[in-house]
Motif scaffolding. Structure first.
Motif, PDB file in Angstrom:
ATOM      1  N   ASN A 214      43.865  14.151 -78.185  1.00  0.00           N
ATOM      2  CA  ASN A 214      43.012  13.342 -77.316  1.00  0.00           C
ATOM      3  C   ASN A 214      42.870  11.924 -77.851  1.00  0.00           C
ATOM      4  O   ASN A 214      42.860  10.950 -77.092  1.00  0.00           O
ATOM      5  N   ALA A 215      42.750  11.802 -79.173  1.00  0.00           N
ATOM      6  CA  ALA A 215      42.596  10.484 -79.779  1.00  0.00           C
ATOM      7  C   ALA A 215      43.818   9.610 -79.519  1.00  0.00           C
ATOM      8  O   ALA A 215      43.697   8.402 -79.275  1.00  0.00           O
ATOM      9  N   LEU A 216      44.998  10.218 -79.540  1.00  0.00           N
ATOM     10  CA  LEU A 216      46.218   9.471 -79.215  1.00  0.00           C
ATOM     11  C   LEU A 216      46.235   9.064 -77.755  1.00  0.00           C
ATOM     12  O   LEU A 216      46.671   7.970 -77.396  1.00  0.00           O
ATOM     13  N   SER A 217      45.756   9.957 -76.898  1.00  0.00           N
ATOM     14  CA  SER A 217      45.688   9.640 -75.472  1.00  0.00           C
ATOM     15  C   SER A 217      44.761   8.459 -75.223  1.00  0.00           C
ATOM     16  O   SER A 217      45.071   7.565 -74.425  1.00  0.00           O
ATOM     17  N   VAL A 218      43.618   8.431 -75.922  1.00  0.00           N
ATOM     18  CA  VAL A 218      42.681   7.319 -75.775  1.00  0.00           C
ATOM     19  C   VAL A 218      43.355   6.011 -76.157  1.00  0.00           C
ATOM     20  O   VAL A 218      43.226   4.990 -75.459  1.00  0.00           O
ATOM     21  N   ARG A 219      44.092   6.012 -77.235  1.00  0.00           N
ATOM     22  CA  ARG A 219      44.750   4.780 -77.689  1.00  0.00           C
ATOM     23  C   ARG A 219      45.790   4.289 -76.680  1.00  0.00           C
ATOM     24  O   ARG A 219      45.908   3.091 -76.446  1.00  0.00           O
ATOM     25  N   ILE A 220      46.516   5.212 -76.076  1.00  0.00           N
ATOM     26  CA  ILE A 220      47.542   4.806 -75.112  1.00  0.00           C
ATOM     27  C   ILE A 220      46.890   4.264 -73.841  1.00  0.00           C
ATOM     28  O   ILE A 220      47.383   3.329 -73.205  1.00  0.00           O
ATOM     29  N   GLU A 221      45.742   4.839 -73.455  1.00  0.00           N
ATOM     30  CA  GLU A 221      45.035   4.373 -72.260  1.00  0.00           C
ATOM     31  C   GLU A 221      44.395   3.010 -72.493  1.00  0.00           C
ATOM     32  O   GLU A 221      44.431   2.134 -71.620  1.00  0.00           O
ATOM     33  N   LEU A 222      43.797   2.824 -73.665  1.00  0.00           N
ATOM     34  CA  LEU A 222      43.194   1.530 -73.970  1.00  0.00           C
ATOM     35  C   LEU A 222      44.257   0.439 -74.069  1.00  0.00           C
ATOM     36  O   LEU A 222      44.017  -0.710 -73.689  1.00  0.00           O
ATOM     37  N   MET A 223      45.440   0.799 -74.545  1.00  0.00           N
ATOM     38  CA  MET A 223      46.530  -0.170 -74.585  1.00  0.00           C
ATOM     39  C   MET A 223      46.910  -0.591 -73.160  1.00  0.00           C
ATOM     40  O   MET A 223      47.178  -1.772 -72.902  1.00  0.00           O
ATOM     41  N   ALA A 224      46.926   0.362 -72.228  1.00  0.00           N
ATOM     42  CA  ALA A 224      47.234   0.027 -70.831  1.00  0.00           C
ATOM     43  C   ALA A 224      46.173  -0.900 -70.252  1.00  0.00           C
ATOM     44  O   ALA A 224      46.477  -1.795 -69.464  1.00  0.00           O
ATOM     45  N   ASP A 225      44.900  -0.683 -70.628  1.00  0.00           N
ATOM     46  CA  ASP A 225      43.837  -1.601 -70.189  1.00  0.00           C
ATOM     47  C   ASP A 225      44.093  -3.000 -70.730  1.00  0.00           C
ATOM     48  O   ASP A 225      43.937  -4.002 -70.021  1.00  0.00           O
ATOM     49  N   CYS A 226      44.484  -3.070 -72.003  1.00  0.00           N
ATOM     50  CA  CYS A 226      44.756  -4.364 -72.622  1.00  0.00           C
ATOM     51  C   CYS A 226      45.938  -5.051 -71.951  1.00  0.00           C
ATOM     52  O   CYS A 226      45.902  -6.262 -71.685  1.00  0.00           O
ATOM     53  N   LEU A 227      46.975  -4.296 -71.648  1.00  0.00           N
ATOM     54  CA  LEU A 227      48.152  -4.864 -70.983  1.00  0.00           C
ATOM     55  C   LEU A 227      47.801  -5.353 -69.576  1.00  0.00           C
ATOM     56  O   LEU A 227      48.371  -6.337 -69.092  1.00  0.00           O
ATOM     57  N   ALA A 228      46.849  -4.682 -68.925  1.00  0.00           N
ATOM     58  CA  ALA A 228      46.366  -5.179 -67.634  1.00  0.00           C
ATOM     59  C   ALA A 228      45.714  -6.537 -67.812  1.00  0.00           C
ATOM     60  O   ALA A 228      45.859  -7.436 -66.963  1.00  0.00           O
ATOM     61  N   GLY A 229      44.988  -6.703 -68.922  1.00  0.00           N
ATOM     62  CA  GLY A 229      44.387  -8.008 -69.219  1.00  0.00           C
ATOM     63  C   GLY A 229      45.432  -9.070 -69.503  1.00  0.00           C
ATOM     64  O   GLY A 229      45.291 -10.226 -69.074  1.00  0.00           O
ATOM     65  N   VAL A 230      46.495  -8.700 -70.219  1.00  0.00           N
ATOM     66  CA  VAL A 230      47.595  -9.638 -70.486  1.00  0.00           C
ATOM     67  C   VAL A 230      48.218 -10.102 -69.171  1.00  0.00           C
ATOM     68  O   VAL A 230      48.488 -11.296 -68.974  1.00  0.00           O
ATOM     69  N   TRP A 231      48.447  -9.155 -68.257  1.00  0.00           N
ATOM     70  CA  TRP A 231      48.985  -9.523 -66.933  1.00  0.00           C
ATOM     71  C   TRP A 231      48.046 -10.491 -66.222  1.00  0.00           C
ATOM     72  O   TRP A 231      48.496 -11.515 -65.678  1.00  0.00           O
ATOM     73  N   ALA A 232      46.745 -10.182 -66.209  1.00  0.00           N
ATOM     74  CA  ALA A 232      45.781 -11.019 -65.488  1.00  0.00           C
ATOM     75  C   ALA A 232      45.775 -12.446 -66.024  1.00  0.00           C
ATOM     76  O   ALA A 232      45.758 -13.415 -65.248  1.00  0.00           O
ATOM     77  N   LYS A 233      45.795 -12.587 -67.342  1.00  0.00           N
ATOM     78  CA  LYS A 233      45.791 -13.914 -67.961  1.00  0.00           C
ATOM     79  C   LYS A 233      47.037 -14.714 -67.575  1.00  0.00           C
ATOM     80  O   LYS A 233      46.945 -15.877 -67.158  1.00  0.00           O
ATOM     81  N   ASN A 234      48.192 -14.103 -67.701  1.00  0.00           N
ATOM     82  CA  ASN A 234      49.435 -14.811 -67.418  1.00  0.00           C
ATOM     83  C   ASN A 234      49.623 -15.080 -65.925  1.00  0.00           C
ATOM     84  O   ASN A 234      50.165 -16.115 -65.536  1.00  0.00           O
ATOM     85  N   SER A 235      49.156 -14.163 -65.090  1.00  0.00           N
ATOM     86  CA  SER A 235      49.219 -14.389 -63.652  1.00  0.00           C
ATOM     87  C   SER A 235      48.340 -15.564 -63.260  1.00  0.00           C
ATOM     88  O   SER A 235      48.739 -16.423 -62.461  1.00  0.00           O
ATOM     89  N   ASN A 236      47.143 -15.620 -63.835  1.00  0.00           N
ATOM     90  CA  ASN A 236      46.232 -16.713 -63.501  1.00  0.00           C
ATOM     91  C   ASN A 236      46.757 -18.049 -64.016  1.00  0.00           C
ATOM     92  O   ASN A 236      46.634 -19.081 -63.339  1.00  0.00           O
ATOM     93  N   ASP A 237      47.355 -18.039 -65.209  1.00  0.00           N
ATOM     94  CA  ASP A 237      47.895 -19.279 -65.758  1.00  0.00           C
ATOM     95  C   ASP A 237      48.985 -19.861 -64.865  1.00  0.00           C
ATOM     96  O   ASP A 237      49.087 -21.083 -64.704  1.00  0.00           O
ATOM     97  N   LYS A 238      49.805 -18.998 -64.284  1.00  0.00           N
ATOM     98  CA  LYS A 238      50.934 -19.480 -63.486  1.00  0.00           C
ATOM     99  C   LYS A 238      50.581 -19.681 -62.026  1.00  0.00           C
ATOM    100  O   LYS A 238      51.040 -20.639 -61.398  1.00  0.00           O
ATOM    101  N   TYR A 239      49.771 -18.790 -61.462  1.00  0.00           N
ATOM    102  CA  TYR A 239      49.521 -18.804 -60.022  1.00  0.00           C
ATOM    103  C   TYR A 239      48.091 -19.205 -59.660  1.00  0.00           C
ATOM    104  O   TYR A 239      47.759 -19.263 -58.468  1.00  0.00           O
ATOM    105  N   ASN A 240      47.232 -19.435 -60.643  1.00  0.00           N
ATOM    106  CA  ASN A 240      45.829 -19.758 -60.372  1.00  0.00           C
ATOM    107  C   ASN A 240      45.238 -18.739 -59.405  1.00  0.00           C
ATOM    108  O   ASN A 240      44.614 -19.083 -58.404  1.00  0.00           O
ATOM    109  N   SER A 241      45.437 -17.474 -59.739  1.00  0.00           N
ATOM    110  CA  SER A 241      45.137 -16.396 -58.800  1.00  0.00           C
ATOM    111  C   SER A 241      43.706 -15.883 -58.862  1.00  0.00           C
ATOM    112  O   SER A 241      43.251 -15.219 -57.928  1.00  0.00           O
ATOM    113  N   LEU A 242      42.984 -16.168 -59.938  1.00  0.00           N
ATOM    114  CA  LEU A 242      41.646 -15.604 -60.084  1.00  0.00           C
ATOM    115  C   LEU A 242      40.573 -16.519 -59.507  1.00  0.00           C
ATOM    116  O   LEU A 242      40.701 -17.744 -59.527  1.00  0.00           O
ATOM    117  N   GLU A 243      39.541 -15.894 -59.001  1.00  0.00           N
ATOM    118  CA  GLU A 243      38.394 -16.604 -58.449  1.00  0.00           C
ATOM    119  C   GLU A 243      37.152 -16.214 -59.240  1.00  0.00           C
ATOM    120  O   GLU A 243      37.152 -15.261 -60.020  1.00  0.00           O
TER     121      GLU A 243
END
Length: 307
Positions: A214-243
């Motif tokens: 379970n502890a390994l599963s938590v780490r893999i899920e939290l990494m996916a959350d972090c990668l979602a944040g990486v996408w959001a940052k880079n998408s906003n930097d290029k496309y000014n997509s966030l409000e």
């Protein structure tokens, strides 16, 4: 979120309205004709993806027997071709268009930042939109499972009714909250492209207890959350997509689907050793780690002693 100007993805299968994919459990209360090797593999996939192993085993046994609807489709090439063509037709409804455009944006963003930050080329995932239930490479996909990524067929599965459920059941709404859910599943695909999922499978196979798995599963899920944040940052930097308010929507979503909050709602208390996705605080914090840095290297949840 300014998503309407995003490019629609060509990697969407729209299976909504087809039906099928009904619930499958342990036939006869056991694993049927599956060998022990197949059962072990399915349990590992369950640990990594968070998918109920009963569903995976039921789907695997159905495939070994040759499911009726699958045989019928294979027996009629013309019907199969027509079905595939219909599935690849771009969605025209609001939720379908939204999902397609968010997926298209993740493709544009990850195809640029992944080679630059990791040296790996990004191969897009396919998103399957369905209603109620459908088949996946990991077995039967059902709306009750929520969105998930199947590493066996490299596809993200999403019943678009989940967005309405988020609002009605968890009080979470907003375009960016929904985009965060999609980006999280795409994050699992990024892990797959990087070879991380395979390594975690090996470690989970060697885990001495369910608690460690379970502890390994938590780490893999939290990494996916972090990668979602990486996408959001880079998408906003290029496309000014966030409000204004978009990040708050993502934080609300991350909080609402934390293991501690879900367990307290369902049973009145939380059992940390049974967490598979992480607490509300952890999910929020790791998303923000990725969003603040915009770097995949900030998402290595396996290098920290505590998440």
């Amino acid at each position: 979120m300014r998503w309407d100007d995003f490019r629609s993805s060509d990697n969407v299968e729209d299976r909504r309205g087809e039906g099928g994919g009904g619930g499958m459990g342990f036939p006869g209360g056991g694993a049927g004709g599956l060998g022990i090797g197949a059962i072990v593999v399915i349990l590992i996939i369950s640990w990594v993806t968070g998918i109920n192993p009963a569903i995976l085993m039921g789907g695997a046994e159905q495939m070994t027997r040759g499911g009726g609807s699958q045989r019928e489709e294979q027996a009629d090439p013309q019907t199969q071709t027509q079905t595939q063509t219909r599935r690849k037709t771009a969605p025209t409804d609001d939720s379908g268009r939204f999902a397609s455009k968010i997926l298209g944006n993740t493709e544009d963003v990850w195809s640029q930042i992944l080679p630059n930050q990791t040296g790996k080329q990004y191969t897009p995932t396919t998103m399957v939109l369905y209603t109620g239930g459908t088949r996946s490479g990991c077995g039967s996909a059902q709306a009750a499972m929520g969105p998930f990524y199947c590493p066996l067929d490299k596809k993200v599965y999403l019943d678009t009714g989940f967005f309405k459920e988020m609002e009605q059941k968890f009080g979470v709404k907003g375009d960016f909250a929904y985009a965060y859910v999609i980006a999280h599943e795409v994050g699992h695909h990024v892990q797959d492209v990087l070879g991380i999922l395979g390594k975690v499978q090996a470690r989970q196979q060697q885990a001495s207890s369910k608690r460690d798995a379970n502890a390994l599963s938590v780490r893999i899920e939290l990494m996916a959350d972090c990668l979602a944040g990486v996408w959001a940052k880079n998408s906003n930097d290029k496309y000014n997509s966030l409000e204004q308010g978009d990040i708050d929507e993502a934080m609300n979503a991350a909080s609402a689907i934390g293991d501690d909050k879900l367990q307290k709602q369902s049973q009145g208390y939380a059992v940390p050793d049974s967490f598979t996705h992480g607490s509300s605080e952890q999910r929020q914090r790791w998303f923000m780690n990725g969003y603040k840095s915009g770097q995949t290297k900030s998402c290595d949840t396996f290098r920290t002693a505590n998440n």
